[in-house]
Write a protein that holds these residues in place. Structure first.
Motif, short mmCIF file in Angstrom:
data_model
loop_
_atom_site.label_atom_id
_atom_site.label_comp_id
_atom_site.label_asym_id
_atom_site.label_seq_id
_atom_site.Cartn_x
_atom_site.Cartn_y
_atom_site.Cartn_z
N UNK A 1 0.84 -1.20 0.00
CA UNK A 1 0.00 0.00 0.00
C UNK A 1 0.87 1.25 0.00
N UNK A 2 0.65 2.11 -0.98
CA UNK A 2 1.24 3.45 -0.99
C UNK A 2 0.12 4.42 -0.67
N UNK A 3 0.40 5.37 0.19
CA UNK A 3 -0.67 6.24 0.69
C UNK A 3 -0.46 7.67 0.21
N UNK A 4 -1.50 8.24 -0.38
CA UNK A 4 -1.49 9.65 -0.76
C UNK A 4 -2.04 10.46 0.40
N UNK A 5 -1.23 11.35 0.91
CA UNK A 5 -1.59 12.17 2.07
C UNK A 5 -1.71 13.63 1.63
N UNK A 6 -2.32 14.49 2.45
CA UNK A 6 -2.43 15.91 2.07
C UNK A 6 -1.05 16.49 1.77
N UNK A 7 -0.92 17.28 0.71
CA UNK A 7 0.38 17.83 0.32
C UNK A 7 0.86 18.96 1.22
N UNK A 8 -0.02 19.46 2.07
CA UNK A 8 0.36 20.55 2.97
C UNK A 8 -0.33 20.34 4.31
N UNK A 9 0.34 20.76 5.37
CA UNK A 9 -0.29 20.73 6.69
C UNK A 9 -1.37 21.80 6.72
N UNK A 10 -2.55 21.38 7.21
CA UNK A 10 -3.68 22.29 7.22
C UNK A 10 -4.64 22.04 6.08
N UNK A 11 -4.39 21.00 5.29
CA UNK A 11 -5.28 20.70 4.16
C UNK A 11 -6.06 19.40 4.40
#
Length: 717
Positions: free
Chosen positions: A228-238
């Motif tokens: 599993x590769x996980x896509x996470x928010x690209x910025x903190x606060x998003x």
């Protein structure tokens, strides 16, 4: 010296007994590292022919011994040194010892954690008791067989000898020994009689490490396992708004795509396919909370230092009065950036969630806490969760938090498949849990050639120094002393980073004391030694360090570094610090090459009590020094509107092989119980280098990384 409160190890009923059907006998222990009966054979047991595994010490009929190592192995060497302690008191030939990594066992283990440089310190007494008790049981069994008094027998290297010269191996009596009553109040060895502790012992995993055998979390494989590769928010606060996974589903090898929270997991048959599929997802994000930037952090931390209402962590005497009466007041401010951990092995973890059980495997510093959180996340009983630990390719505090393990568990639960989450390097560097950005402001009062007042202020992101630090040096050395702190709460996740807080505070304080030495026209080492006279034989129970032990450590490094007598063209800087119950002093030698300061050698003196394994101990100190130098000199990390500005090593600078100095390590001879070693070598390194740079260039450094200071101020030709 006041030590941290020890874990409450049970001193009674710590030996269990059981028998094997044929191939050997097991002796189990309910102490720091006992094993429950249903525990499975660790995967890295070698070719010894044992029938089962349910104990801390296992002895075959042939006299071979397996010692179960319970604590996570993070590279600090406990998988070698903890069994050495058992083997020493057991009096067995180390060549006949096999070491196995254990699983999490919350019923029988205490502090099954890799953190705070505490594994050996906390386990020392219990591990010795475990080995000594097993030895006494074996001797008692031989006494019964020979019909003699046990006190007349001697045991050494796994062989018991009577007064007539007859011999029995441990394997000859292990079955009988397991049936005997467990003795209490066994006699431990005098340190002068140690034959294993203090010897140069090779890392028990070294063959697997250098030949690439499966050992680390990334090596782990299981039947039908998905990556599993996980896509996470690209910025903190998003937060995630929506996503289109059409292109990702067309990537060869991608099997399933799952949304969980504000993250998207791409499950595939290979790591490459999973990561390629993740890049193919078209996601839309929205700003949900403040998008923060480094420039803003800098101003906010300064505002905290300038303000009032900070938390007082320690206060002695009357600091305000000392400053008003001073001949001179010196005040400086020091700044450190956020830093990622950048373990060589990126974060990864395996989970297989089924209706019957939850199986977790991977590199984790806090297995018990991780199981506790997985239990709550999945609403499962902790006893239904099995957690196995692999060796870690670095941790430095990052693997304390286990967010990657929780991701694996949640994804497996949703997919109903065994899953291993694997971070890319970019994931590893941008997903958070950084060393927090911190500013320190230090002010000292000088009167009649002495330091009479000292005021330390800390402003940090998301938390402040832990409670013991205000009682480190120079607490107790200066009559008027005050430590205050304040913090700014950020949505950027932060946490422990090798030698938390002291990794930068030591640089700030030790640079500052060097500056005070210059103001007072006194040798920098002599200033520290003079101050330490005020805390020697202290009755202040709050003081965490020993003035006597620090003084001895400083004198050792002064002698070994040839302080003050360096050859022409060599500039020296000194630093000393106490952390994790260990006293360390360092002298850095630098030379100017084309006008640029190059660290050539660092001489280190360490008082960590008894050195269990000198090979491993030196490795830890050397690694800490290089880590400290590299990050102080080169490592910077920033944010712009919540986005990390470095994502890989092309933009995040680490120390390089040709920049590593020679590190000479010397240990203070001691019969005191061992203290920490994984972290204490790091904090003094930055200060020693900064002070050496000042000696060479007459330039004081107040911010890390130093390379930014060079470029900003153009101090190099």
């Amino acid at each position: 010296m006041k030590l941290h409160k020890k874990d409450n190890f049970s001193r009674r009923n710590f030996l269990k007994t059981s028998a094997l059907a044929s191939g050997g006998m097991l002796i189990g222990f309910n102490l720091l590292t006992a094993c429950k009966p249903e525990a499975k054979m660790p995967v890295d047991i070698t070719s010894l022919n044992f029938n089962d595994f349910n104990a801390f010490i296992k002895i075959s009929d042939e006299g071979y011994v397996t010692i179960f190592s319970p604590n996570p192995e993070i590279g600090q060497g406990v998988k070698t040194s903890m069994p050495m302690i058992i083997a020493e008191e057991l009096d067995v030939d180390w060549d006949k010892v096999n070491v196995a990594q254990g699983i999490l066992d919350t019923k029988n283990y205490t502090r099954q954690v890799a953190g705070g440089s505490q594994s050996i310190r906390q386990g020392w007494d219990a591990l010795r008791q475990t080995g000594a008790t097993a030895k006494q049981m074996l001797v008692n069994a031989a006494a019964v067989k020979w019909q003699v008094d046990a006190s007349s027998l001697k045991a050494s290297n796994g062989i018991i000898t009577n007064t007539s010269g007859e011999k029995l191996t441990y394997g000859d009596v292990v079955k009988e020994a397991a049936l005997l009553e467990v003795p209490e109040n066994v006699v431990l060895k005098d340190p002068k009689d140690f034959t294993i502790i203090g010897q140069e012992i090779v890392n028990v995993d070294i063959d697997k490490i250098i030949t690439g055998k499966p050992l680390f979390g990334l090596d782990y494989k299981a039947e039908n396992m998905m990556i599993a590769a996980v896509l996470r928010p690209p910025a903190f606060g998003q937060k995630l708004v929506s996503f289109d996974d059409t292109k990702a589903k067309n990537v060869s090898g991608v099997k399933e795509i799952i949304k969980f929270g504000d993250k998207i997991a791409v499950l595939a048959s290979s790591t490459w396919a999973a990561m390629k599929g993740k890049k193919a997802i078209n996601a839309n994000w929205k700003t949900d909370s403040k998008a923060e930037s480094t420039e803003e952090h800098d101003k906010l931390l300064t505002k905290i230092l300038d303000g009032k209402g900070l938390d007082v962590r320690r206060e002695d005497g009357n600091v305000k009065k000392a400053f008003s009466a001073a001949d001179k007041v010196v005040e400086k401010t020091y700044h450190s950036p956020f830093l990622p951990h950048n373990c060589l092995e990126p974060m990864n973890f395996y989970a297989n969630v089924t209706p019957e059980k939850v199986h977790l495997v991977g590199p984790i510093q806090t297995p018990q806490w991780t199981v506790n959180r997985v239990s709550k996340l999945l609403n499962r009983k902790e006893e239904d969760i099995l957690c196995e630990m692999t060796r870690m390719g670095g941790g430095f505090g990052r693997r304390l938090y286990g967010d990657f393990a929780l991701e694996a568990a949640e994804i497996s639960s949703l997919a109903k498949k065994p899953v291993k989450v694997v971070f890319s390097r970019e994931d590893d560097m941008t997903a958070g849990t950084y060393r927090p950005a911190i500013k320190y402001r230090i002010k000292a009062a000088l009167k009649d050639g002495k330091v009479t007042g000292y005021h330390l202020k800390e402003a940090a992101v998301n938390g402040n120094m832990y409670g013991l630090i205000p009682n480190f040096f120079p607490a107790g050395c200066i009559p008027n002393y005050k430590v205050e702190s304040g913090n700014y709460k950020s949505n950027i996740t932060t946490g422990a980073w090798r030698a938390p807080y002291t990794n930068f505070l030591a640089f700030a304080e030790q640079s500052f004391f060097d500056e005070l030495a210059s103001e007072l026209n006194i040798d920098p080492i002599q200033l520290r030694l003079d101050l330490l006279q005020n805390v020697k034989n202290t009755t202040d129970k709050r003081i965490e360090y020993s003035g006597e032990r620090m003084e001895e450590t400083i004198k050792l490094v002064r002698s070994k570094s040839n302080w003050g007598n360096a050859k022409n063209g060599v500039y020296q800087g000194f630093s000393a610090y106490y952390s994790h119950n260990t006293h360390v002093a360092e002298v850095a030698d630098i030379e100017l090459v084309d006008g640029y300061p190059v660290v050539k050698k660092v001489t280190v003196a360490v008082d960590c009590g008894i050195v269990v394994n000198p090979t491993g101990a030196r490795n830890q100190v050397e690694g800490g020094v290089l880590d400290g130098i590299g990050h102080a000199m080169y490592a910077g990390f920033s944010f712009k509107e919540g986005v990390p500005q470095s994502k890989n090593f092309d933009s995040y600078r680490l120390i390089r092989m040709n920049e590593t100095p020679k590190v000479d390590v010397f240990f203070v001879d001691s019969n005191k119980s061992p203290t920490g070693l994984g972290e204490p070598g790091l904090p003094p390194a930055g200060g020693a280098v900064a002070n050496a740079i000042n000696a060479a260039l007459s330039k004081r450094l107040y911010s890390q990384p130093f390379i930014n200071e060079f470029e900003k101020n153009k101090i190099l030709s």
